[in-house]
Design a protein around this motif. Sequence first.
Motif, PDB file in Angstrom:
ATOM      1  N   ALA A 177      10.777 -51.019 -59.531  1.00 25.33           N
ATOM      2  CA  ALA A 177      10.597 -49.713 -58.898  1.00 25.33           C
ATOM      3  C   ALA A 177      11.357 -49.621 -57.584  1.00 25.33           C
ATOM      4  CB  ALA A 177       9.113 -49.449 -58.655  1.00 25.33           C
ATOM      5  N   GLU A 178      11.367 -50.704 -56.817  1.00 23.41           N
ATOM      6  CA  GLU A 178      12.016 -50.652 -55.509  1.00 23.41           C
ATOM      7  C   GLU A 178      13.495 -50.340 -55.638  1.00 23.41           C
ATOM      8  OE1 GLU A 178      10.644 -50.522 -52.660  1.00 23.41           O
ATOM      9  OE2 GLU A 178       8.630 -50.891 -53.412  1.00 23.41           O
ATOM     10  N   LYS A 179      14.150 -50.909 -56.659  1.00 24.49           N
ATOM     11  CA  LYS A 179      15.576 -50.644 -56.856  1.00 24.49           C
ATOM     12  C   LYS A 179      15.798 -49.179 -57.219  1.00 24.49           C
ATOM     13  CE  LYS A 179      19.964 -51.674 -57.382  1.00 24.49           C
ATOM     14  NZ  LYS A 179      20.462 -50.327 -57.755  1.00 24.49           N
ATOM     15  N   VAL A 180      14.931 -48.617 -58.055  1.00 28.33           N
ATOM     16  CA  VAL A 180      15.059 -47.224 -58.454  1.00 28.33           C
ATOM     17  C   VAL A 180      14.843 -46.315 -57.246  1.00 28.33           C
ATOM     18  CG1 VAL A 180      14.137 -45.389 -59.928  1.00 28.33           C
ATOM     19  CG2 VAL A 180      14.334 -47.727 -60.800  1.00 28.33           C
ATOM     20  N   ILE A 181      13.836 -46.630 -56.432  1.00 30.55           N
ATOM     21  CA  ILE A 181      13.567 -45.834 -55.239  1.00 30.55           C
ATOM     22  C   ILE A 181      14.712 -45.943 -54.247  1.00 30.55           C
ATOM     23  CG2 ILE A 181      12.038 -45.602 -53.248  1.00 30.55           C
ATOM     24  CD1 ILE A 181       9.725 -46.420 -55.121  1.00 30.55           C
ATOM     25  N   GLU A 182      15.265 -47.148 -54.122  1.00 27.43           N
ATOM     26  CA  GLU A 182      16.402 -47.352 -53.227  1.00 27.43           C
ATOM     27  C   GLU A 182      17.606 -46.521 -53.670  1.00 27.43           C
ATOM     28  OE1 GLU A 182      19.480 -50.959 -52.100  1.00 27.43           O
ATOM     29  OE2 GLU A 182      17.345 -51.446 -52.362  1.00 27.43           O
ATOM     30  N   ASP A 183      17.846 -46.456 -54.972  1.00 24.48           N
ATOM     31  CA  ASP A 183      18.941 -45.632 -55.493  1.00 24.48           C
ATOM     32  C   ASP A 183      18.685 -44.155 -55.198  1.00 24.48           C
ATOM     33  OD1 ASP A 183      20.260 -47.842 -56.413  1.00 24.48           O
ATOM     34  OD2 ASP A 183      19.598 -47.627 -58.496  1.00 24.48           O
ATOM     35  N   TYR A 184      17.423 -43.743 -55.316  1.00 27.19           N
ATOM     36  CA  TYR A 184      17.074 -42.349 -55.007  1.00 27.19           C
ATOM     37  C   TYR A 184      17.365 -42.037 -53.539  1.00 27.19           C
ATOM     38  CZ  TYR A 184      13.875 -38.739 -53.271  1.00 27.19           C
ATOM     39  OH  TYR A 184      13.337 -37.661 -52.605  1.00 27.19           O
ATOM     40  N   SER A 224      22.510 -24.720 -61.718  1.00 21.85           N
ATOM     41  CA  SER A 224      22.905 -23.317 -61.619  1.00 21.85           C
ATOM     42  C   SER A 224      21.695 -22.401 -61.484  1.00 21.85           C
ATOM     43  CB  SER A 224      23.714 -22.908 -62.854  1.00 21.85           C
ATOM     44  OG  SER A 224      22.948 -23.121 -64.032  1.00 21.85           O
ATOM     45  N   THR A 225      20.493 -22.946 -61.787  1.00 22.71           N
ATOM     46  CA  THR A 225      19.283 -22.125 -61.781  1.00 22.71           C
ATOM     47  C   THR A 225      18.363 -22.423 -60.603  1.00 22.71           C
ATOM     48  OG1 THR A 225      19.350 -22.080 -64.194  1.00 22.71           O
ATOM     49  CG2 THR A 225      17.291 -21.403 -63.145  1.00 22.71           C
ATOM     50  N   TYR A 226      18.120 -23.701 -60.317  1.00 19.17           N
ATOM     51  CA  TYR A 226      17.093 -24.072 -59.356  1.00 19.17           C
ATOM     52  C   TYR A 226      17.633 -24.925 -58.209  1.00 19.17           C
ATOM     53  CZ  TYR A 226      14.004 -22.957 -63.315  1.00 19.17           C
ATOM     54  OH  TYR A 226      13.377 -22.354 -64.365  1.00 19.17           O
ATOM     55  N   LEU A 227      17.011 -24.766 -57.055  1.00 18.85           N
ATOM     56  CA  LEU A 227      17.055 -25.746 -55.978  1.00 18.85           C
ATOM     57  C   LEU A 227      15.804 -26.595 -56.139  1.00 18.85           C
ATOM     58  CD1 LEU A 227      17.986 -26.944 -53.235  1.00 18.85           C
ATOM     59  CD2 LEU A 227      16.632 -25.134 -52.130  1.00 18.85           C
ATOM     60  N   ASP A 228      15.980 -27.890 -56.364  1.00 17.04           N
ATOM     61  CA  ASP A 228      14.865 -28.789 -56.651  1.00 17.04           C
ATOM     62  C   ASP A 228      14.674 -29.711 -55.444  1.00 17.04           C
ATOM     63  OD1 ASP A 228      12.864 -29.548 -58.360  1.00 17.04           O
ATOM     64  OD2 ASP A 228      14.042 -31.109 -59.334  1.00 17.04           O
ATOM     65  N   ILE A 229      13.579 -29.544 -54.717  1.00 18.84           N
ATOM     66  CA  ILE A 229      13.304 -30.349 -53.523  1.00 18.84           C
ATOM     67  C   ILE A 229      12.319 -31.447 -53.914  1.00 18.84           C
ATOM     68  CG2 ILE A 229      12.545 -30.308 -51.122  1.00 18.84           C
ATOM     69  CD1 ILE A 229      13.272 -27.367 -51.027  1.00 18.84           C
ATOM     70  N   GLN A 230      12.642 -32.685 -53.531  1.00 20.37           N
ATOM     71  CA  GLN A 230      11.943 -33.843 -54.066  1.00 20.37           C
ATOM     72  C   GLN A 230      11.455 -34.781 -52.971  1.00 20.37           C
ATOM     73  OE1 GLN A 230      15.593 -34.966 -55.698  1.00 20.37           O
ATOM     74  NE2 GLN A 230      15.272 -34.110 -57.738  1.00 20.37           N
ATOM     75  N   ALA A 231      10.376 -35.466 -53.268  1.00 19.58           N
ATOM     76  CA  ALA A 231       9.964 -36.666 -52.548  1.00 19.58           C
ATOM     77  C   ALA A 231       9.830 -37.727 -53.633  1.00 19.58           C
ATOM     78  CB  ALA A 231       8.660 -36.468 -51.786  1.00 19.58           C
ATOM     79  N   PHE A 232      10.966 -38.174 -54.133  1.00 24.52           N
ATOM     80  CA  PHE A 232      11.127 -38.991 -55.330  1.00 24.52           C
ATOM     81  C   PHE A 232      10.816 -38.147 -56.559  1.00 24.52           C
ATOM     82  CE2 PHE A 232      10.025 -42.438 -58.403  1.00 24.52           C
ATOM     83  CZ  PHE A 232      11.258 -43.044 -58.411  1.00 24.52           C
ATOM     84  N   TYR A 233       9.630 -37.554 -56.632  1.00 27.78           N
ATOM     85  CA  TYR A 233       9.305 -36.573 -57.662  1.00 27.78           C
ATOM     86  C   TYR A 233       9.472 -35.166 -57.076  1.00 27.78           C
ATOM     87  CZ  TYR A 233       7.275 -40.375 -60.403  1.00 27.78           C
ATOM     88  OH  TYR A 233       7.088 -41.536 -61.121  1.00 27.78           O
ATOM     89  N   SER A 234       9.807 -34.216 -57.923  1.00 25.71           N
ATOM     90  CA  SER A 234       9.973 -32.840 -57.479  1.00 25.71           C
ATOM     91  C   SER A 234       8.647 -32.259 -57.009  1.00 25.71           C
ATOM     92  CB  SER A 234      10.532 -31.983 -58.620  1.00 25.71           C
ATOM     93  OG  SER A 234      10.580 -30.625 -58.239  1.00 25.71           O
ATOM     94  N   PHE A 235       8.670 -31.544 -55.876  1.00 24.15           N
ATOM     95  CA  PHE A 235       7.449 -30.868 -55.425  1.00 24.15           C
ATOM     96  C   PHE A 235       7.689 -29.389 -55.111  1.00 24.15           C
ATOM     97  CE2 PHE A 235       9.391 -32.402 -51.522  1.00 24.15           C
ATOM     98  CZ  PHE A 235       9.190 -31.361 -50.614  1.00 24.15           C
ATOM     99  N   ALA A 236       8.949 -28.943 -55.103  1.00 22.85           N
ATOM    100  CA  ALA A 236       9.238 -27.521 -54.877  1.00 22.85           C
ATOM    101  C   ALA A 236      10.500 -27.148 -55.647  1.00 22.85           C
ATOM    102  CB  ALA A 236       9.408 -27.231 -53.388  1.00 22.85           C
ATOM    103  N   ARG A 237      10.328 -26.388 -56.725  1.00 26.41           N
ATOM    104  CA  ARG A 237      11.460 -25.947 -57.540  1.00 26.41           C
ATOM    105  C   ARG A 237      11.626 -24.445 -57.316  1.00 26.41           C
ATOM    106  NH1 ARG A 237      11.991 -28.533 -63.296  1.00 26.41           N
ATOM    107  NH2 ARG A 237      12.676 -30.180 -61.871  1.00 26.41           N
ATOM    108  N   ILE A 238      12.767 -24.068 -56.734  1.00 24.13           N
ATOM    109  CA  ILE A 238      12.939 -22.704 -56.234  1.00 24.13           C
ATOM    110  C   ILE A 238      14.143 -22.059 -56.902  1.00 24.13           C
ATOM    111  CG2 ILE A 238      13.212 -21.294 -54.162  1.00 24.13           C
ATOM    112  CD1 ILE A 238      12.267 -23.827 -52.572  1.00 24.13           C
ATOM    113  N   LYS A 239      13.944 -20.827 -57.389  1.00 29.82           N
ATOM    114  CA  LYS A 239      15.034 -20.046 -57.980  1.00 29.82           C
ATOM    115  C   LYS A 239      15.419 -18.945 -57.010  1.00 29.82           C
ATOM    116  CE  LYS A 239      16.422 -17.547 -62.166  1.00 29.82           C
ATOM    117  NZ  LYS A 239      16.865 -16.292 -61.510  1.00 29.82           N
ATOM    118  N   LEU A 240      16.690 -18.951 -56.603  1.00 28.43           N
ATOM    119  CA  LEU A 240      17.155 -17.982 -55.616  1.00 28.43           C
ATOM    120  C   LEU A 240      18.351 -17.185 -56.111  1.00 28.43           C
ATOM    121  CD1 LEU A 240      16.771 -20.316 -52.528  1.00 28.43           C
ATOM    122  CD2 LEU A 240      15.462 -18.239 -52.949  1.00 28.43           C
ATOM    123  N   THR A 241      18.656 -17.276 -57.421  1.00 28.20           N
ATOM    124  CA  THR A 241      19.743 -16.505 -58.014  1.00 28.20           C
ATOM    125  C   THR A 241      19.174 -15.563 -59.067  1.00 28.20           C
ATOM    126  OG1 THR A 241      20.129 -18.242 -59.677  1.00 28.20           O
ATOM    127  CG2 THR A 241      21.404 -18.362 -57.634  1.00 28.20           C
TER     128      THR A 241
END
Length: 357
Positions: free
Chosen positions: A347-354, A257-274
């Motif tokens: 790790a590969e299974k976790v990344i695959e799920d992501y 409800s607060t952030y748009l979280d853009i990720q490359a597996f880990y978050s790299f851009a957390r944006i608040k637009l409300t």
Amino acid sequence: MGILQRFLGKVLKKDNVISAPDEKKDVLFSSSHTNKKIETPSDNNYTYQKATFAPDDYVVLDFETTGLNPEKAAIIQIAAIRFQNHHPIEEFVSFVNPKRPIPPKITDITGITDENAKNAPTIEEIFPDFIQFLKDDVLIAHNAPFDMKFLLSNVQRLGIEKPQNLVIDTLSLARKYISETPNHQLETLKQWLQLDLSSHHALDDCWTCAAVYQTCQKRREEKFRLSDDEKRAYDIVIRILNDHNRDTSLVRYSRTSTYLDIQAFYSFARIKLTGKKKYLLSKRLEKEIIGLCPNVVCEPASKNESGQTRILIQTPDDLLLMSPLIVKDFDKALKSMEDYRKYVGKAEKVIEDYLSL
């Protein structure tokens, strides 16, 4: 759908088998003298590319087979349904003559008899037409590795050019988006969806698989539906990365409800637009941010935010001023993902799920 779990459950105890996840056909047989899975000589030929988007046009496919090992078992029924905008427009369905007796237990499970198969085309006769039917559409199957191994094994054996279709596995989707069922076997999902269809009949299994996919897609859209500003912000971040020759195939997003979280597996851009203030939340200190992006306005993050600095914006287009920072944080996220892949077990299974839809 191949061999039923009720049959496999009996065989597992009898023949010393290691099982993979229990949904559908995802089980590996061992020899009677070892508990290791059978290794096939052409595993590299079983590779295929997974779709990273949810299409409205696709082909759902399913095979019935005499066993689990594509190097030894034969396909005895093929089915596929082509959908456009989620509406079925074309079917491909046929029994296949395996040129060998169908084991009685397989007949008990699938209902397919030698009589059904004896006048059917052989795999050599029908598979070229089947591959042509698939065209270059996205393929969808439940426990897709099973069906794709049979598809690619037969393509290799028959000397047909390897298809390059993208593939979606509804088993992975169901695990991610359907929590109401005790397991994600196709039979269980069929009952949950209240579908009046048979099981372990290739065409009916295609209809069930399609219903699972459409249900998961609707839930995915509800979960990740973005506002116009959020869509614009995401598109601008992708544009920034493309302009700097970065590979965006790993980029995903989530939202609260607060952030748009853009990720490359880990978050790299957390944006608040409300709310009253709109900003990019950064873990970097203001001095470093201004050094990278001298034309931005910053303020400290609140104590309950997972960041150090807010970079204020009025519209999503203001993110273009932060291009150096966004690219730098994207590269850092990729490096962190590679470290995770290198040092963390499974790790590969976790990344695959992501990466799954």
